[in-house]
Design an enzyme around this catalytic site. Sequence first.
Site, short mmCIF file in Angstrom:
data_model
loop_
_atom_site.label_atom_id
_atom_site.label_comp_id
_atom_site.label_asym_id
_atom_site.label_seq_id
_atom_site.Cartn_x
_atom_site.Cartn_y
_atom_site.Cartn_z
NE ARG A 168 -2.32 -1.53 3.40
CZ ARG A 168 -2.81 -1.48 4.64
NH1 ARG A 168 -4.01 -0.96 4.85
NH2 ARG A 168 -2.12 -1.93 5.65
CG ASN A 214 -3.49 -6.02 1.79
OD1 ASN A 214 -4.06 -7.07 1.64
ND2 ASN A 214 -2.18 -5.90 1.82
#
Length: 743
Positions: A19, A37
């Site tokens: 991320r 995620n």
Amino acid sequence: MRRSGTIIIRGIVQGVGFRPFVYAAARSLGIHGSVTNLGSEVIIHAEGEKFDEFLRKIRIGPRLSGIDDFLVYPLEGVIADDFRILESGPGNLTGLIPPDVAICEHCIADISEKGGHYSRYWATSCVDCGPRYSIIRALPYDRIRTTMDLFPPCPICEGEYTNPLLRRHHAQTIACARCGPTLTLMDRDGNSLTDTDTIQRAAELLDAGKILAIRGIGGFHIACIESAAERLKSLLGRTEQPLAIMAEYDIAEEMTIIHPEDAEILRSPARPIVVLEKRDHSAHETISNLHTIGVMLPYTGLHHLLFSHLTSPLLVMTSANSPGDPMITEIDQAMSRLRGTVEYFLTHNREIMNRCDDSVVRDGLIIRLSRGMAPKRSRVDLGEKAILAVGPELNANATIYNDGICITSPHIGNIRNPPTLRYLEETVDRLRTLTGITPEIIACDAHPQFLSTRYAKNLAEELGADLIPVQHHRAHIAAATVEECIGIAIDGVGYGDDQTVWGGEIFAGKVPEYARVGHLEEVLMPGGDTATRHPERMLYGIIQRDEILDLLKARGWNDVALSALAHQVERRFNTTTTTSTGRVLDAASALLGLCRERTYDGEPAMRLEAAAAQGSPTDWEIIIHDSGGTATLLTTHLMEKALTEYLPYTSELPMVRRRGVADIAASFQHNLARGIAHLAVLAAEENGIMKAALSGGVCYNRMIRRTICSELSDHGITPIINTEYPLGDGCISYGQTIMAGRR
């Protein structure tokens, strides 16, 4: 040119900084949107003028990631004017978590920086390095679900953790001396030594020749300097067993021959032990009396700090557990078991959730699959049913399969005792919990008496799963390739279709149907397993001649023992048969006086290889018989040739005898390998298959492996060697999974 889209990335995307990686790319290119995620998926909603460039940039992934699928769909709905990182959530878990990895160069620089926030802090890490598997309790991988949840970050660490532009953003192991786990140095009575810097004091003790137990990422090591190695071996009761060392690269290069591929593995994020050839084969004999030595570089902040204080150039490092047993992870257990061996304990207060031994590599081939390399994740289509494989008896691990992904656990050990069986059960439970998989098929070894087989049977009954026994050597070949091939499985022991001990097998076919088309000659094992511990018994099982009895008598066997051995073989009392390549090598080692009693697994064959490294081979006659359509290599003929070559040297001076033994050892290995290759060539020609897969622990022997491959290539046959899994029994659970799935 596209300006927007929804991107789904599947694979190893948790715990690797995916991320923050996407966020940084989006910010640099003016992309708006979000990233989240979900287990094994990263979902990105993105829009911007440089969208295609953004795709190219994130397709690479961060350093520790592994991308299976990269899918782009049309963007639906409205997105924000900036780019945001959203909270992770549950989802498909087949990506699992990446293995524990070595400290990165940036963090090494941080701990070396005077006055910096992480200066001299032993557990410094970032999103690119540090513990992973060893600390995880549950998925998704966030700090609250790891053993770091007991160490709330201080304001400075929290600031770096929440800043998407820094490399410690969402680094779940972020910590410093103010807020992180702490070290304690104790004597064997549990008294803390707090009078000075803990790591400096530990280094001083090591330099003074003291033996320390050091708690690392996945368990305890025992450490000492070279001058204390002999004493350590004596205390451990492993006087002959080679130990590994930890050293900086320049010291390792002075001691050993490091090829470029070895250097790459040594310095990789996995930082395994790499078995290297000594520059001087007779050097460092108190650590390893072989021509090789296992070397690993420092791989944690603690190791680097220790070496910054040490005056000794290297540390002997060995796992604190007995060979084949689970790693010791808890300080009370370490102090109880090691009190008579270790003088001091250097420990920390971060819980080890999942124990993990060091990985071991030789010639680019994995010997032990563990820290840094496991859990091992592989893509393979085995259908829709979930599968669990529990492995063999020795050097075991476990593999679980679902939805096109196999996940193999770190090394477990030898499932011959209750503690290791419990560790197998614990590992299977962890894999099932982390992946959310309930197996519908359970695969195990075909040997009905193995503890792992009994466990598999009980678990299958409990879950209502199908139980599929898999023959050991066919699992070896299935782990190497799913293509049609000639399979060469050469190892020490495996339960055969005829309930005898196999270990020198040639197969033809394609998973799951492998026909046994060749093997080594069946020879006798007087006393069964006793012959593996005392390879001179194995020698007489192969050659029942007076010359062998005379040789044994000259070495100290008394008349009663010799008579008992001869009668045992004659009457076949407690005497099984075997085609094992490992047992033949053991017998050759015994013949040449290299190893008369095995004190650790593989010792006779390893001593034979060490002697052969000093010798020059010559070609001997190879005899192959056809017995009912199955080709058989006569190993008795090779052993008799070795005996004929050896007997004249028994009366020579030690130096002359040593040179002769080296040449005979080299010739025996070389011609055994030639014979095995000839079996495979015959099978290839008869079956029209021009690929051959090699597997089994004997393949780690460099001369044997290279000779077989050379002979195959000379006949136009392509050798296949598995570089992703161990060649030894550490590949069996994966091979069992393949066999069960393809059935």
